[in-house]
Design an enzyme around this catalytic site. Sequence first.
Site, short mmCIF file in Angstrom:
data_model
loop_
_atom_site.label_atom_id
_atom_site.label_comp_id
_atom_site.label_asym_id
_atom_site.label_seq_id
_atom_site.Cartn_x
_atom_site.Cartn_y
_atom_site.Cartn_z
N LEU A 272 2.91 0.68 3.06
CA LEU A 272 3.16 0.78 1.62
C LEU A 272 2.24 1.79 0.95
CD1 LEU A 272 3.80 -2.92 0.71
CD2 LEU A 272 5.39 -1.04 0.44
N ARG A 273 1.33 2.36 1.74
CA ARG A 273 0.39 3.29 1.14
C ARG A 273 1.11 4.48 0.51
NH1 ARG A 273 -5.05 3.43 2.83
NH2 ARG A 273 -4.51 2.85 4.94
N GLY A 274 2.19 4.91 1.16
CA GLY A 274 2.97 6.03 0.63
C GLY A 274 3.49 5.74 -0.76
N THR A 277 0.60 5.61 -3.36
CA THR A 277 0.07 6.93 -3.68
C THR A 277 1.06 7.73 -4.50
OG1 THR A 277 -0.91 6.83 -1.51
CG2 THR A 277 -1.08 8.91 -2.66
#
Lengths: 334, 542
Positions: A272-274, A277
């Site tokens: 889920l970092r994408g 960010t």
Amino acid sequence: MTTPFPFSAIVGQDEMKRAMILTAIDPSIGGVLVFGDRGTGKSTAVRALAGLLPPIRVVKGCPVNSAKRTDVPDWAQNIGRGTHDVPTPVVDLPLGATEDRVTGALDIEKALSAGEKAFQPGLLAKANRGYLYIDEVNLLEDHIVDLLLDVAQSGENVVEREGLSIRHPARFVLVGSGNPEEGELRPQLLDRFGLSVDVASPKDIATRVEVVKRRDAFENDTAAFLLRWQAEDATIRDRILTARDALKELKTPDKTLHDVAELCVALGSDGLRGELTLLKAARAYAAWRADPTLTRTHVRDVAGLALRHRLRRDPLDEAGTGARVTRIVEDVLG
Amino acid sequence: MSLDSWQQATLALQLLTADPGLGGIVVRARSGPVRDAFIAATKTLTAPVQRIHPQISDEALFGGLDLTATLSAGKLVEKSGILDAGGTVVLTMAERCPAGLAAKLALAMDGPDAPTLVILDEGAEDGEAAPTILMERCAFFADLNEVTYRDLAGESALPLERTRETATENTLAEVTEVAMRLGIDSLRAPLFALRAAKALAGLAGQTEPSTTDIETACVLTLTHRATRVPQEPDQTPPEMDNASETPSDMPGQMELPDEMILDAIKALLPDNLLDQITARTARAGRGAGSGAQRKGNRRGRPLPARPGRLYDGARIDLISTLRAAAPWQTIRRQATGRAGLHIRQSDIHTKRYAIRSDRVLIFAVDASGSAALARLAEAKGAIELLLGQAYARRDHVSLISFRGTSAELLLPPTRSLVQTKRRLASLPGGGGTPLAAGLQEAMAQALQTHSKGLTPTMILLTDGRANISLDGEANRKQAATDASRMAQVIRAQGIDALVIDTGNRPEPALRTLAQTLDAPYLPLPRADAQRLSDAVSTALDG
């Protein structure tokens, strides 16, 4: 070349400049990775950024740039009274830096001459609340990379060695640059960078001439050149400060959140970092443009920056993931 | 107007003296009277002129604690570093300069009080050169290998014959365009050219550069950076001699096209081929794991501490140091009359660790006509599979091809797989099979990487039908003897190898060669008909 080249005087390279401004607005986006050929102005842009950033308020003499007296680590000595403004630290991490230099270690001077057990802070302490710049990041030795990954994730540097047990905050924006021909970056480290930019030398002669002309003018008469661009640098700095405030007021409609999620699913980016960010970058971008609400346009404009380096990639894929992201963004967001 | 290498070098030195902002000069020359004369000439550069070597410690470079003085005086003594002094730094043996040092020097050159850098590159072969990051930041380059001592007798390059007219406003645009037409991407190059032109004008006592100045400056700063030759009518055409070299007198040799480029196709290989080599090396007792072990002082498995100097990056082992110093305390106290702990340089023990070095896979690919016809495409596919495995293990990869009469290094060791794949895709096939030359080149490459601290592994892909001997003659018998002799030398050097037979049927001679190499022998299996037809029918249906 004591004074850095003014940021606003950099010709072209709009995407790189945009990425750097976004991280200045919201440091939690998490850094910029700049990949490109030699002599394309990567280092110039990073060093110029230092001159552009608003100053931060720190406790006098604090080795980790703490904002409040209570945040100063207990091992720090010679802490002054009161606070003062200092430029945002932009710390260079040279390739050959040893682990001791990076994390800090026993102060051998004091240990041997005075018999004192003191801690000598390293580059990570210096970079706290600022920027850590690694040139040729892809050539960095693996053990330093491991160390950085750990600190970048936890925001805390822990030193347990030679009878020392020290911890201090180390929150910094990671800026890396490199030349992909010389080697690739481990996916784990790649993931730590919030945004990524591919730069290339300008191909048309007019732009190239303009670059050379400005650099020449800068070297011939640095003072006059700085004066000429001072106002524009100040404008950018003010806009960054305004945008930081605007960020708090910015509305994020559910529809846009939906767009972001849909885009990330379509791209199949890991974790889920994408999404996070991309959302942060889009919000910072909206604030930069002084728009009151986050819209699809903002997401589309920063999608490449935020997602390009996050796709699960085929090591033998030549075209790179940039083209793939552009295509899917077109498909999903129209 | 033309300048020979020596004149270029001396002129560059004069310019550097006039304008240290030009960065520096890279000199490629073996040590000898000519280079000595050049070094003597560097005396004119900004003082102090200091020499450094690639293994220089950070402390010597940047300054720091003078440990010996601190310990004997009992108080803090600092010493200044070489870079603090500014002036001129002469880097000797630059071809051995590690990336870390290069980065630090580059940083110093970008910063304030940048030193003028004189880089002495003693590289003997193409693969050996000064780090590009430093070459990029030096305006000038001179190759003094061809200069004889007699050439030095002439007077120095200046004064040049000068034209009267001063350069036009468009100088800047022209220089930029010349750089671009020479295929120079970096924008530092035209900037250096401009600066050099101005310095030239300054030397002649003028304020504005003339056209001669600009021409000379371009010759000095751009020539060595050029990546392509711009189209000019007076350029001598490249030698055309490769047409006649295809050996035609071989018995039973059929007409082969000179060159053909084949796409890589999927090949069948065991999944864990690279693991197999590893396992074998472990058995052979030459170290284990992905690369051979070497001793380091920063990371890895701890080894017993050793007495040693606190050089760059070494970590002091306090306990051992104290233990070594303990017996001497009374004696030293009596000798100096000073109380407290007495530690001398000789007591210092540093920590040591065993670490693994990186591995380099050197692919030596047979691209001869016979192999190309048979299964070059499949061999390419096999390499791609191995590259995928190499990527997973962070190995470096290097590519050599041999065909016609000689072997060629297509790609020096790199971790960039995309680049490797690109070179591989454009690898042409055709010509004879100079197996011995291929082995020789692979061995040279292996030894070179070994000297850089990496562990080389050679992967030979050939059909084993050697027909060109080492001296380039088309002689099947001599070719086989040469190949077997090369293999013995390689084995004696202790280089790991793997032999993949790409022929239509396994070649007994190649199996023998593999045994000589002490290498596993693997005939590339035929793609089985069932899978092929499955693939074809899927493609047709889709």
